[in-house]
Design an enzyme around this catalytic site. Structure first.
Site, short mmCIF file in Angstrom:
data_model
loop_
_atom_site.label_atom_id
_atom_site.label_comp_id
_atom_site.label_asym_id
_atom_site.label_seq_id
_atom_site.Cartn_x
_atom_site.Cartn_y
_atom_site.Cartn_z
N GLY A 170 68.76 -9.19 47.83
CA GLY A 170 68.33 -9.28 49.21
C GLY A 170 66.90 -8.82 49.39
O GLY A 170 66.37 -8.04 48.58
N GLU A 222 68.62 -2.32 37.01
CA GLU A 222 67.88 -3.50 37.43
C GLU A 222 66.37 -3.30 37.26
O GLU A 222 65.82 -2.30 37.71
CB GLU A 222 68.21 -3.79 38.89
N ASP A 224 65.27 -8.88 37.76
CA ASP A 224 65.04 -9.31 39.13
C ASP A 224 63.66 -9.96 39.19
O ASP A 224 63.51 -11.17 39.10
CB ASP A 224 65.14 -8.11 40.07
N LYS A 250 74.14 0.39 45.39
CA LYS A 250 72.96 0.30 44.53
C LYS A 250 71.98 1.39 44.95
O LYS A 250 71.58 1.47 46.12
CB LYS A 250 72.29 -1.07 44.64
N LEU A 251 71.57 2.22 43.99
CA LEU A 251 70.62 3.29 44.26
C LEU A 251 69.23 2.88 43.77
O LEU A 251 69.06 2.48 42.61
CB LEU A 251 71.03 4.58 43.55
N ASN A 290 62.82 -1.35 40.21
CA ASN A 290 61.66 -2.10 40.73
C ASN A 290 60.41 -1.89 39.88
O ASN A 290 59.34 -1.59 40.39
CB ASN A 290 61.38 -1.73 42.18
N LYS A 316 67.30 -14.16 43.58
CA LYS A 316 66.76 -14.11 44.94
C LYS A 316 66.10 -15.46 45.23
O LYS A 316 65.08 -15.79 44.62
CB LYS A 316 65.73 -12.98 45.07
#
Length: 492
Positions: free
Chosen positions: A415, A338, A363, A285-286, A315, A387
């Protein structure tokens, strides 16, 4: 058999019994040779035909009715006199503090079982207090995302001290409110002033009872998750049950993925990815942000080929105005992108999903089973990152898993740079059947030279699911002493 009508009757019965002076409730099957052999197969078709929101309401009714029975202020006795499987197992576990068996069906035979003394069952935990320990672990290398760079991990570790067993929990909030509105100092404050005292008002409780006990306090999901985790660990240690079994795991090992932060250069990124692949990681995952997206993804794909499981994580760094730019990632065959947009922008994600060939995964937007159901209904995502800390705990995480699994939406376990305590719990969660994509369950060495527990070391790209009681791991006394920067005892 359990039916949709029955799950509503549980809640009605629990409400009607409160304040009546009843001293016990006996739950038994209506037949002469049966307790509850599962859910009524005649209604399975109706459940499968439910929409996402209708299924969520059914799930809430099913779990809420049983939880209401479990929270009655007097003993609940499950009088089992026949098979108890499937939904019957959940019904059996409403009992507190003891269960009565005339006989129990187990495997191919029937064997007698004596009444288990309450102090040996350990179904509910009597807390004496909670120790809140702040630890600070240096990272093996800086970890940069779109919202900042971390060089160390500051975390809260909770030890729920009970009369029968202690349990450990980990709060995943960061030192600063960058990933979410929660941060370690605020979590410590709300635990001290509100959450732990709220549990102290219950003479005994189990992990299922933690959520209702903390419900009056808005938000603070990460702090609540840590407290639930500690109580759950204590409960399971007393019962001798591994967390994986309690959650419904079906695997004894899980594939490892790794999250690769934003680098100073593409060659540095390629070297890092090569190193992780040599260690056996199954998925890369980058982290991306504007100015670090197309070129690094292209370079990794060209260097390591189409067979590499590759995904990106923004993010919340983009807006809907970036849709055409993000569509330039489509040719690289990514597993997913994501959380590209703001966490509150579900409608924007739904529009973006329609403009991209790359699947959109959420997420930060997923904070509960309700928000997951809303996102799926709106078409805002086709994959969900679960999560546990972000959603309020492992029990809510399991509910999200169930909602997604019922509607064919793949999930994976994210995580938060957890220590070995949180890592052990995440591995147990990732062993559930709906977790079909490799998650961020990397080895301890990905972030830490020395961990709080014995390190998790991948073998053949997988990590074993802990099979000991509770979390299945214990903090190392020397490591606790080395990394602890402060402790506080909160009596109940």
């Amino acid at each position: 058999s359990q039916t949709q009508t029955m799950v509503h009757e549980f809640d009605d019965a629990a409400y009607a019994l409160r304040g009546t002076g009843a001293r016990a409730l006996i739950v038994r099957g209506a037949g002469e040779r049966a307790f509850c052999s599962g859910f009524d197969l005649a209604e399975v078709g109706d459940i499968q035909a439910m929409g996402v929101r209708e299924f969520l309401r059914f799930q809430e009714a099913a779990t809420g009715g049983l939880a209401a029975i479990r929270q009655l202020p007097f003993p609940v006795i499950a009088a089992i006199h026949g098979p108890a499987v499937g939904g019957g197992l959940a019904l059996r576990r409403t009992r507190s503090p003891r269960r009565a068996h005339r006989r129990r069906v187990a495997g191919d035979g029937i064997r007698p079982r004596r009444l288990v003394p309450p102090h040996r069952q350990g179904h509910k935990v009597k807390l004496t207090g909670v120790e809140v320990r702040q630890v600070r672990l240096p990272l093996v290398a800086p970890f940069r995302t779109s919202f900042g760079t971390q060089t160390e991990r500051t975390a809260l570790l909770l030890r729920a001290v009970g009369t029968d067993a202690d349990g450990w929990g980990e709060c995943v909030a960061m030192a600063d409110p960058l990933y979410s509105s929660e941060y370690t100092a605020a979590c410590a404050d709300v635990l001290r002033r509100y959450l732990v005292p709220a549990l102290g008002r219950h003479r005994r409780l189990d992990a299922v009872g933690v959520g209702p006990a903390l419900e009056p306090f808005r938000g603070h999901r990460m702090a609540k998750a840590a407290l639930e985790m500690a109580v759950l660990d204590a409960e399971l240690r007393t019962r001798g049950v591994p967390l994986a079994r309690e959650l419904g795991a079906v695997h004894d090992r899980v594939p490892c993925g790794v999250s690769v932060g934003i680098m100073d250069s593409v060659p540095e990124l390629l070297d890092a990815v090569a190193g992780y692949l040599e260690e056996g990681y199954r998925r890369i995952k980058l982290k991306i942000e504007p100015g670090w997206d197309i070129d690094p993804v292209r370079a990794v794909r060209e260097r390591f080929g189409d067979g590499l499981l590759l995904q990106v994580d923004a993010n919340t760094a983009y807006t809907l105005a970036d849709a055409r730019h993000l569509a330039r990632l489509d040719p690289f065959g990514l597993l997913l992108i994501e959380q590209p947009l703001d966490e509150e922008d579900l409608l924007g994600h739904a529009q973006l999903a329609g403009a991209l060939a790359t699947p959109v995964c959420l997420d930060e937007s997923i904070t509960s089973a309700r928000t997951a159901a809303a996102a799926i209904t709106l078409g805002a995502c086709s994959i969900v990152n679960i999560k546990p800390g972000r959603v309020g705990g492992y029990l809510e995480a399991r509910r999200i898993h169930d909602v997604c699994a019922a509607h064919g939406v793949p999930v994976w376990c994210g995580g938060m740079l957890e220590t070995g305590l949180g890592r052990a719990a995440n591995i147990a969660l990732a062993a559930l059947p709906g977790f079909t994509l490799p998650g961020d369950v990397s080895g301890s060495g990905r972030f830490y030279r020395d961990d709080i527990t014995e390190p998790f070391v991948p073998a053949d790209g997988h990590l074993p699911v802990p099979d000991g009681p509770g979390l299945g791991v214990e903090p190392l006394p020397g490591a606790l002493e080395e990394f602890t920067v402060g402790t506080e005892w909160i009596p109940v």
